[in-house]
Design a protein around this motif. Structure first.
Motif, PDB file in Angstrom:
ATOM      1  N   LYS A  42      -4.675  -2.716  12.961  1.00  0.00           N
ATOM      2  CA  LYS A  42      -5.142  -1.567  13.737  1.00  0.00           C
ATOM      3  C   LYS A  42      -6.000  -1.997  14.921  1.00  0.00           C
ATOM      4  O   LYS A  42      -6.138  -1.246  15.876  1.00  0.00           O
ATOM      5  CB  LYS A  42      -5.923  -0.602  12.864  1.00  0.00           C
ATOM      6  CG  LYS A  42      -7.339  -1.072  12.512  1.00  0.00           C
ATOM      7  CD  LYS A  42      -8.040  -0.097  11.589  1.00  0.00           C
ATOM      8  CE  LYS A  42      -9.454  -0.536  11.249  1.00  0.00           C
ATOM      9  NZ  LYS A  42     -10.407  -0.457  12.375  1.00  0.00           N
ATOM     10  N   SER A  64      -2.875   1.153   9.912  1.00  0.00           N
ATOM     11  CA  SER A  64      -3.666   2.378   9.809  1.00  0.00           C
ATOM     12  C   SER A  64      -2.826   3.626  10.026  1.00  0.00           C
ATOM     13  O   SER A  64      -3.319   4.738   9.844  1.00  0.00           O
ATOM     14  CB  SER A  64      -4.814   2.345  10.816  1.00  0.00           C
ATOM     15  OG  SER A  64      -4.337   2.371  12.148  1.00  0.00           O
ATOM     16  N   THR A  65      -1.579   3.451  10.461  1.00  0.00           N
ATOM     17  CA  THR A  65      -0.682   4.593  10.661  1.00  0.00           C
ATOM     18  C   THR A  65       0.727   4.178  10.252  1.00  0.00           C
ATOM     19  O   THR A  65       1.082   2.987  10.285  1.00  0.00           O
ATOM     20  CB  THR A  65      -0.613   5.036  12.137  1.00  0.00           C
ATOM     21  OG1 THR A  65      -0.009   3.991  12.908  1.00  0.00           O
ATOM     22  CG2 THR A  65      -1.999   5.350  12.705  1.00  0.00           C
ATOM     23  N   GLY A  83      -3.143   1.542   4.880  1.00  0.00           N
ATOM     24  CA  GLY A  83      -4.470   1.531   4.283  1.00  0.00           C
ATOM     25  C   GLY A  83      -5.218   2.852   4.246  1.00  0.00           C
ATOM     26  O   GLY A  83      -6.419   2.853   3.962  1.00  0.00           O
ATOM     27  N   VAL A  84      -4.575   3.953   4.559  1.00  0.00           N
ATOM     28  CA  VAL A  84      -5.224   5.267   4.570  1.00  0.00           C
ATOM     29  C   VAL A  84      -4.622   6.105   3.440  1.00  0.00           C
ATOM     30  O   VAL A  84      -3.402   6.092   3.256  1.00  0.00           O
ATOM     31  CB  VAL A  84      -5.001   5.968   5.925  1.00  0.00           C
ATOM     32  CG1 VAL A  84      -5.648   7.356   5.940  1.00  0.00           C
ATOM     33  CG2 VAL A  84      -5.546   5.110   7.066  1.00  0.00           C
ATOM     34  N   ALA A  85      -5.480   6.828   2.723  1.00  0.00           N
ATOM     35  CA  ALA A  85      -4.988   7.617   1.586  1.00  0.00           C
ATOM     36  C   ALA A  85      -3.793   8.457   2.008  1.00  0.00           C
ATOM     37  O   ALA A  85      -3.815   9.152   3.030  1.00  0.00           O
ATOM     38  CB  ALA A  85      -6.101   8.509   1.030  1.00  0.00           C
ATOM     39  N   ALA A  87      -1.249  11.118   2.675  1.00  0.00           N
ATOM     40  CA  ALA A  87      -1.118  12.577   2.722  1.00  0.00           C
ATOM     41  C   ALA A  87       0.251  12.928   2.156  1.00  0.00           C
ATOM     42  O   ALA A  87       1.252  12.288   2.513  1.00  0.00           O
ATOM     43  CB  ALA A  87      -1.242  13.060   4.159  1.00  0.00           C
ATOM     44  N   LYS A  90       3.214  13.023   4.451  1.00  0.00           N
ATOM     45  CA  LYS A  90       3.728  11.801   5.082  1.00  0.00           C
ATOM     46  C   LYS A  90       4.614  10.994   4.130  1.00  0.00           C
ATOM     47  O   LYS A  90       5.115   9.929   4.505  1.00  0.00           O
ATOM     48  CB  LYS A  90       2.555  10.936   5.565  1.00  0.00           C
ATOM     49  CG  LYS A  90       1.655  11.582   6.635  1.00  0.00           C
ATOM     50  CD  LYS A  90       0.683  10.545   7.227  1.00  0.00           C
ATOM     51  CE  LYS A  90      -0.613  11.139   7.700  1.00  0.00           C
ATOM     52  NZ  LYS A  90      -0.549  11.959   8.899  1.00  0.00           N
ATOM     53  N   ASP A 109      -6.474   7.890  -3.732  1.00  0.00           N
ATOM     54  CA  ASP A 109      -7.778   7.850  -4.410  1.00  0.00           C
ATOM     55  C   ASP A 109      -8.053   9.175  -5.125  1.00  0.00           C
ATOM     56  O   ASP A 109      -9.213   9.542  -5.334  1.00  0.00           O
ATOM     57  CB  ASP A 109      -8.909   7.509  -3.431  1.00  0.00           C
ATOM     58  CG  ASP A 109      -9.199   8.621  -2.437  1.00  0.00           C
ATOM     59  OD1 ASP A 109      -8.397   9.572  -2.319  1.00  0.00           O
ATOM     60  OD2 ASP A 109     -10.240   8.542  -1.758  1.00  0.00           O
ATOM     61  N   GLY A 113      -3.402  13.352  -5.160  1.00  0.00           N
ATOM     62  CA  GLY A 113      -2.600  12.424  -4.359  1.00  0.00           C
ATOM     63  C   GLY A 113      -1.603  11.666  -5.212  1.00  0.00           C
ATOM     64  O   GLY A 113      -0.431  11.508  -4.840  1.00  0.00           O
ATOM     65  N   ASP A 135     -14.145   3.003  -4.169  1.00  0.00           N
ATOM     66  CA  ASP A 135     -15.321   3.167  -3.312  1.00  0.00           C
ATOM     67  C   ASP A 135     -16.360   2.136  -3.739  1.00  0.00           C
ATOM     68  O   ASP A 135     -17.012   2.289  -4.771  1.00  0.00           O
ATOM     69  CB  ASP A 135     -15.859   4.597  -3.489  1.00  0.00           C
ATOM     70  CG  ASP A 135     -17.074   4.861  -2.616  1.00  0.00           C
ATOM     71  OD1 ASP A 135     -17.437   3.989  -1.795  1.00  0.00           O
ATOM     72  OD2 ASP A 135     -17.673   5.950  -2.757  1.00  0.00           O
ATOM     73  N   ARG A 140     -17.226   5.951   2.521  1.00  0.00           N
ATOM     74  CA  ARG A 140     -16.115   6.790   2.966  1.00  0.00           C
ATOM     75  C   ARG A 140     -15.273   7.268   1.778  1.00  0.00           C
ATOM     76  O   ARG A 140     -15.691   8.163   1.079  1.00  0.00           O
ATOM     77  CB  ARG A 140     -15.254   6.024   3.975  1.00  0.00           C
ATOM     78  CG  ARG A 140     -14.200   6.856   4.641  1.00  0.00           C
ATOM     79  CD  ARG A 140     -13.505   6.067   5.744  1.00  0.00           C
ATOM     80  NE  ARG A 140     -12.657   4.975   5.248  1.00  0.00           N
ATOM     81  CZ  ARG A 140     -12.220   3.953   5.975  1.00  0.00           C
ATOM     82  NH1 ARG A 140     -12.547   3.868   7.247  1.00  0.00           N
ATOM     83  NH2 ARG A 140     -11.459   3.012   5.468  1.00  0.00           N
ATOM     84  N   SER A 141     -14.125   6.665   1.592  1.00  0.00           N
ATOM     85  CA  SER A 141     -13.148   7.135   0.614  1.00  0.00           C
ATOM     86  C   SER A 141     -13.212   6.302  -0.664  1.00  0.00           C
ATOM     87  O   SER A 141     -13.999   5.369  -0.782  1.00  0.00           O
ATOM     88  CB  SER A 141     -11.739   7.039   1.203  1.00  0.00           C
ATOM     89  OG  SER A 141     -11.663   7.752   2.411  1.00  0.00           O
ATOM     90  N   GLY A 142     -12.350   6.644  -1.592  1.00  0.00           N
ATOM     91  CA  GLY A 142     -12.178   5.828  -2.784  1.00  0.00           C
ATOM     92  C   GLY A 142     -12.839   6.407  -4.019  1.00  0.00           C
ATOM     93  O   GLY A 142     -13.727   7.250  -3.937  1.00  0.00           O
TER      94      GLY A 142
END
Lengths: 374, 374
Positions: A42, A64-65, A83-85, A87, A90, A109, A113, A135, A140-142
């Motif tokens: 990214k 990242s996308t 690397g992004v949870a 959706a 998607k 996470d 999901g 996390d 942030r997330s996790g």
């Protein structure tokens, strides 16, 4: 072929020798620590940069996308961690990439999901490879290691027929640190959280072969990565002023800069006006709360020497305002002369440009494309 | 054709009916004040938007880069003002556009800049059309009205054979105001400075037919534009939260938003994690010092109602962190549900996207491309 001297401005300049040294530094460190390096692309979103990372020993990449995933897969890169949870909306896009042969792994996470992944996978007769995000630092997330949901998610994925690859985390709060002891402690915290999560899952008889951690500051601060199988780090490829403030790189490792032209002055105020505003630098002020605030970037001469006392204090869309107390600025920095600006945040500044101007040791320029959008 | 419901996220949404109302509002105001409107297209960088502005009555456009100029000229737009002081190194590019038939006018605010234009023009037997930039509010570039350099520059251009079109200014400090009286006073200050500069030049027997001023806040606050021939304003086409704080638009005039998907939660912290981070929103925090700080943007429901109490407090590259004290956030904002974010700064947020998703009153989507880079 263009040379550094003939480039139009503003331009995003990659110092190729520095970039290669940065890549070597991280790869050697990971080799020494006995883990695979899965760089986060990214930062560059640039195939030439990614190729250099892979040539140096990287195994797989992080994106990242899903657009990055598709772009890299079309280039022949097969092992890709998004690397992004994930959706739910998607999943179709991820599925299509996998059906084409891309070994794209995805992240969740949450139970919702995980259930969405299982449901989509069953409906399409497809076995996704899935990471559970942990996390490790609250930034942030996790899922927390002691959250009972962790095992629910693991079981849901496994019993739902998905391939539970492992656990992954990113100690993003390492960006807020600036001394080696704290960084080393954060690296150990990141490692331990992820390893304990993996052990918790395995203790239930569930598979969890991989343990993926990483951020540039923790990767360069960790002294022991026992139990970890791979590290994801991104910004090390260029480094930037935020990383300099964190203390994990030196000024001569900053490989990305913006070349700009002086287009005016307000002499009585000590202002030099340039053609690099926020459109070129981004609005990232990541050093604002760090030990040294670099404004919109560190001003350097065209050849890269730091201009001490010059403060890049204002940025309009296509105007930069550099303030200095030096005398005689219209002669020192005449209209048409050029400066180079080191960015606060390489990921954000790079994103403003459709391509990089990659300059080799002899000053020859290669144009390296960069991915934009989603 | 895609509909609003099927759009992937993050997406930059233009509300077409709002955009048309914004365009009408500004055009009618300029018509009433008896001046031409030359919109600054740096906000949208989008031909469909520019076409709507021209259809409503705009005469000519303003651009922030020569790439915009070339892009618009190729689309059939001929009268283009490049609003950034001309760097000598970019004269060749401007010249090439003019030779092709583009009536591109350029700007200077220094003797060195004027001399470079004259020198290039003479060498190539070309008569550039040139504006002199006036500093009406001290915020950035331009010559002060009482600076003797103003007449030197005018004379240099005229006697050097260039066509001195007029004077132009931009009262960018109007963005820092937030009450109607101060805005009206700033509009008058902007008008007066530019008109006086023109009169000063004309008093020397030099030509100065045009007086070009403008920013969105001053354009919408001016009550009298005597002596002004045209207004340049840009962000009015979409408006944004900065303009809302300035007080020159209403919430139902905000025509640009980012559609995002909820991808996770940290329930005990009241965090909703979305797929719109700084890559989608930009790092612009333009409301930070205004009367209401909107974080990284105002959170709305998918259909556009404001979610009061939800604060978009953190932005990583592809993660947004929205904080709320509402209970039961995992049910209210479930994974896969969607939100819309109103941006602080429409120019900066738009720039993060390769295209807009333009949605009409029936929810049908058109994809409108957007220019990127230099």
């Amino acid at each position: 072929m263009q040379t550094f001297q003939t480039l139009d401005t503003p331009a995003a300049i990659i110092d190729i020798p520095r970039m290669h040294r940065n890549i070597q530094r991280m790869q050697q460190r990971m080799d020494t620590l006995g883990v695979r390096l899965r760089p986060h692309v990214k930062t560059s979103k640039c195939l030439a940069v990614i190729d250099a990372q892979r040539a140096a020993g990287a195994q797989g990449i992080t994106v990242s996308t899903l657009k990055e995933a598709g772009h890299c897969f079309a280039h022949g890169i097969n092992d890709i961690l998004y690397g992004v949870a994930m959706a739910p909306g998607k999943l179709q896009q991820a599925f299509e990439l996998r059906v084409k042969g891309c070994r794209l792994s995805i992240v969740t996470d949450s139970l919702v999901g995980a259930e969405a992944i299982v449901s989509f996978g069953r409906e399409h007769g497809h076995r996704f490879e899935v990471w559970i995000e942990i996390d490790s630092d609250g930034h942030r997330s996790g899922l927390k290691v002691d959250d009972p949901t962790l095992l629910h998610v693991a079981r849901t994925l496994h019993e739902g027929g998905m391939q539970l690859l492992g656990v992954m985390t990113h100690a993003g709060s390492s960006y807020e640190l600036d001394n080696p002891e704290a960084l080393q402690a954060m690296a150990e915290q990141e490692r331990r959280a992820c390893v304990v999560a993996a052990e918790t899952i395995r203790a239930q008889g569930l598979p969890c072969p991989e343990v993926s951690i990483g951020s540039t500051p923790t990767a360069l601060s960790a002294t022991d990565l026992e139990g970890v199988t791979e590290v994801r780090a991104g910004v090390y490829v260029f480094f930037d002023l935020v990383m300099l403030n964190v203390g994990i790189c030196e000024p001569d490792e900053l490989a990305l800069s913006v070349l700009t032209t002086v287009i005016g002055h307000q002499e009585e105020k000590g202002w030099i006006i340039t053609d690099a505003g926020w459109m070129a630098m981004s609005r990232d002020r990541g050093t604002q709360k760090q030990k040294r605030d670099f404004g919109y970037g560190q001003v350097c001469t065209e050849s890269g020497e730091w201009v001490e006392g010059a403060v890049f204090e204002g940025a309009n869309q296509e105007h930069g305002i550099v303030s200095t107390s030096e005398a005689d600025i219209t002669r020192r920095y005449p209209i048409g002369s050029r400066l180079r600006i080191l960015p606060n945040h390489a990921c954000a500044t790079g994103a403003q440009f459709p391509e990089y101007q990659a300059v080799d040791a002899e000053g020859r320029v290669q144009v390296w494309g960069r991915l934009h959008g989603w």
